[in-house]
Scaffold this active site. Structure first.
Site, PDB file in Angstrom:
ATOM      1  N   LYS A  53      64.978  49.038  45.667  1.00  0.00           N
ATOM      2  CA  LYS A  53      63.614  49.405  45.247  1.00  0.00           C
ATOM      3  C   LYS A  53      63.665  50.568  44.249  1.00  0.00           C
ATOM      4  O   LYS A  53      62.968  50.549  43.226  1.00  0.00           O
ATOM      5  CB  LYS A  53      62.767  49.775  46.475  1.00  0.00           C
ATOM      6  N   GLN A  97      59.988  52.718  54.626  1.00  0.00           N
ATOM      7  CA  GLN A  97      60.762  51.525  54.968  1.00  0.00           C
ATOM      8  C   GLN A  97      60.715  51.268  56.474  1.00  0.00           C
ATOM      9  O   GLN A  97      60.917  52.187  57.276  1.00  0.00           O
ATOM     10  CB  GLN A  97      62.219  51.710  54.479  1.00  0.00           C
ATOM     11  N   ASP A 120      52.393  48.826  50.237  1.00  0.00           N
ATOM     12  CA  ASP A 120      52.889  47.778  51.140  1.00  0.00           C
ATOM     13  C   ASP A 120      51.741  46.911  51.650  1.00  0.00           C
ATOM     14  O   ASP A 120      51.987  45.834  52.208  1.00  0.00           O
ATOM     15  CB  ASP A 120      53.579  48.426  52.355  1.00  0.00           C
TER      16      ASP A 120
HETATM   17  N1  LIG Z   1      58.014  49.099  54.158  1.00  0.00           N
HETATM   18  C1  LIG Z   1      58.521  47.866  54.218  1.00  0.00           C
HETATM   19  N2  LIG Z   1      59.515  47.610  55.072  1.00  0.00           N
HETATM   20  C2  LIG Z   1      60.012  46.336  55.131  1.00  0.00           C
HETATM   21  C3  LIG Z   1      59.518  45.321  54.275  1.00  0.00           C
HETATM   22  C4  LIG Z   1      58.460  45.631  53.390  1.00  0.00           C
HETATM   23  O1  LIG Z   1      57.945  44.773  52.626  1.00  0.00           O
HETATM   24  N3  LIG Z   1      57.996  46.923  53.383  1.00  0.00           N
HETATM   25  N4  LIG Z   1      60.105  44.057  54.263  1.00  0.00           N
HETATM   26  C5  LIG Z   1      61.374  43.837  54.929  1.00  0.00           C
HETATM   27  C6  LIG Z   1      62.609  44.115  54.109  1.00  0.00           C
HETATM   28  N5  LIG Z   1      62.490  44.086  52.638  1.00  0.00           N
HETATM   29  C7  LIG Z   1      61.725  45.011  52.041  1.00  0.00           C
HETATM   30  O2  LIG Z   1      61.722  46.147  52.338  1.00  0.00           O
HETATM   31  C8  LIG Z   1      63.351  43.315  51.815  1.00  0.00           C
HETATM   32  C9  LIG Z   1      64.192  42.364  52.327  1.00  0.00           C
HETATM   33  C10 LIG Z   1      65.082  41.667  51.486  1.00  0.00           C
HETATM   34  C11 LIG Z   1      65.116  41.932  50.135  1.00  0.00           C
HETATM   35  C12 LIG Z   1      66.077  41.282  49.194  1.00  0.00           C
HETATM   36  O3  LIG Z   1      66.022  41.541  48.015  1.00  0.00           O
HETATM   37  N6  LIG Z   1      67.009  40.462  49.666  1.00  0.00           N
HETATM   38  C13 LIG Z   1      68.012  39.908  48.822  1.00  0.00           C
HETATM   39  C14 LIG Z   1      69.374  40.119  49.467  1.00  0.00           C
HETATM   40  C15 LIG Z   1      69.704  41.559  49.624  1.00  0.00           C
HETATM   41  C16 LIG Z   1      71.076  41.771  50.286  1.00  0.00           C
HETATM   42  O4  LIG Z   1      72.075  41.547  49.609  1.00  0.00           O
HETATM   43  O5  LIG Z   1      71.133  42.153  51.470  1.00  0.00           O
HETATM   44  C17 LIG Z   1      67.751  38.421  48.613  1.00  0.00           C
HETATM   45  O6  LIG Z   1      67.121  37.784  49.466  1.00  0.00           O
HETATM   46  O7  LIG Z   1      68.194  37.914  47.576  1.00  0.00           O
HETATM   47  C18 LIG Z   1      64.265  42.883  49.619  1.00  0.00           C
HETATM   48  C19 LIG Z   1      63.388  43.569  50.454  1.00  0.00           C
HETATM   49  C20 LIG Z   1      61.474  44.716  56.184  1.00  0.00           C
HETATM   50  N7  LIG Z   1      61.039  46.046  55.962  1.00  0.00           N
END
Ligand SMILES: Nc1nc2c(c(=O)[nH]1)N[C@@H](CN(C=O)c1ccc(C(=O)N[C@@H](CCC(=O)O)C(=O)O)cc1)CN2
Length: 285
Positions: A53, A97, A120
């Site tokens: 992020k 987060q 969020d």
């Molecule tokens: N405050 C928040 N916390 C959490 C959120 C949220 O939207 N706001 N969502 C989830 C986790 N999340 C964002 O924070 C999130 C999960 C996955 C990815 C992502 O880019 N995944 C990649 C792989 C990343 C890796 O290598 O591990 C993909 O799918 O290609 C971004 C954001 C819980 N908490």
């Protein structure tokens, strides 16, 4: 594989180019958009998401602050930091987060964020306004999924949609957004009696449970659109979703991969929400 891949990385690239242009325009007017990122504890997955992020802000012209606290941080100290960020005019969006350590009440923390900085979309003011279709911010993951439907021409009006998972972050807001778009929505969860029967009747399935291989080919209607919000690891430690990708790809019409599907879109929509917060603030200045 017969299904068409819904490419979250490619779509993110396009949307982030627009974010960067809007950030540059705001900066030229003396209102650089700013996101505050707050991480408490040392959850390795959260560390990756938060790093991504902050980097996304840097890459697209947004200012970001990053507060990283040990898991022992008190709830009172976290609330005091949020109060300071609420008053900081350089900051247009605040992201705490999740998950937070168990001794901190996540609900209290989310409610402490000013609704106009709640990028969020988790604050009760924004979650409530989603019911009327007019929140200041939509939660980033389901918002990103809606952008995927739009970009790939997936018809929602009159479609039967099944959302698997009822979390406040994904399942519930996803259902609201789909209802708003004219879909007939069923929300399934761990207590659902016959998940396979519900899923098999669906034109659209959104899986958001955190259970690997929850959705298999026999549970999917031929030609259906399958969105995988899951973020799991297999026995070899490889990232995978809730969907048996190899099997379901032979049946579905469209499918999202993990990684490279919904995950990048979550971060992209966070940038979009932050830009919108900054544009609103600039227009009120
Ligand atoms: N405050 C928040 N916390 C959490 C959120 C949220 O939207 N706001 N969502 C989830 C986790 N999340 C964002 O924070 C999130 C999960 C996955 C990815 C992502 O880019 N995944 C990649 C792989 C990343 C890796 O290598 O591990 C993909 O799918 O290609 C971004 C954001 C819980 N908490």
């Amino acid at each position: 594989m017969t299904a068409k891949l819904i490419d979250g990385l490619a779509l993110s690239k396009t949307l982030r180019a627009d974010v960067a242009a809007r950030a540059a325009a705001l900066t030229a007017r003396g209102h650089q958009p700013g996101l505050a990122v707050v991480l408490v504890g040392d959850n390795p997955a959260s560390e990756v998401y938060v790093r991504n992020k902050v980097k996304a802000c840097e890459d697209n012209g947004l200012y970001s602050s990053y507060d990283r606290y040990p898991a022992t941080l008190s709830e009172a100290d976290l609330l005091a930091r949020i109060d300071a960020l609420n008053r900081d005019s350089r900051i247009h969006g605040i992201l705490v987060q999740l998950p937070l350590p168990a001794h901190i009440d996540s609900h209290k923390v989310i409610e402490a964020i000013a609704p106009e900085k709640d990028v969020d979309g988790f604050h009760v003011a924004n979650a409530g306004a989603l019911m009327t279709g007019k929140p200041l911010f939509r939660p980033c993951t389901p918002y990103g999924v809606m952008k995927m439907f739009e970009a790939y021409g997936i018809e929602l009006q009159g479609a039967n949609a099944v959302v698997i998972g009822r979390s406040n972050i994904v399942g519930k807001p996803m259902a609201m957004m789909l209802i708003d778009a004219g879909a007939t929505v069923t929300v399934c969860h761990s207590k659902t009696r016959d998940l396979a029967a519900h899923a098999r009747a669906a034109d659209i399935v959104v899986a958001a449970t955190g259970r690997r291989n929850l959705l298999t080919a026999d549970m999917v209607k031929p030609g259906a659109t399958v969105i995988d919000v899951g973020m799991n690891r297999d026995e070899a430690g490889k990232l995978c979703g809730d969907v048996d990708f190899a099997g379901v790809s032979t049946v579905a019409g469209h499918i999202t991969p993990v990684p490279g599907g919904v995950g990048p879109m979550t971060i992209t929509m966070l940038l979009v929400n932050t830009i919108e917060a900054a544009e609103r603030a600039a227009n009120e200045a």
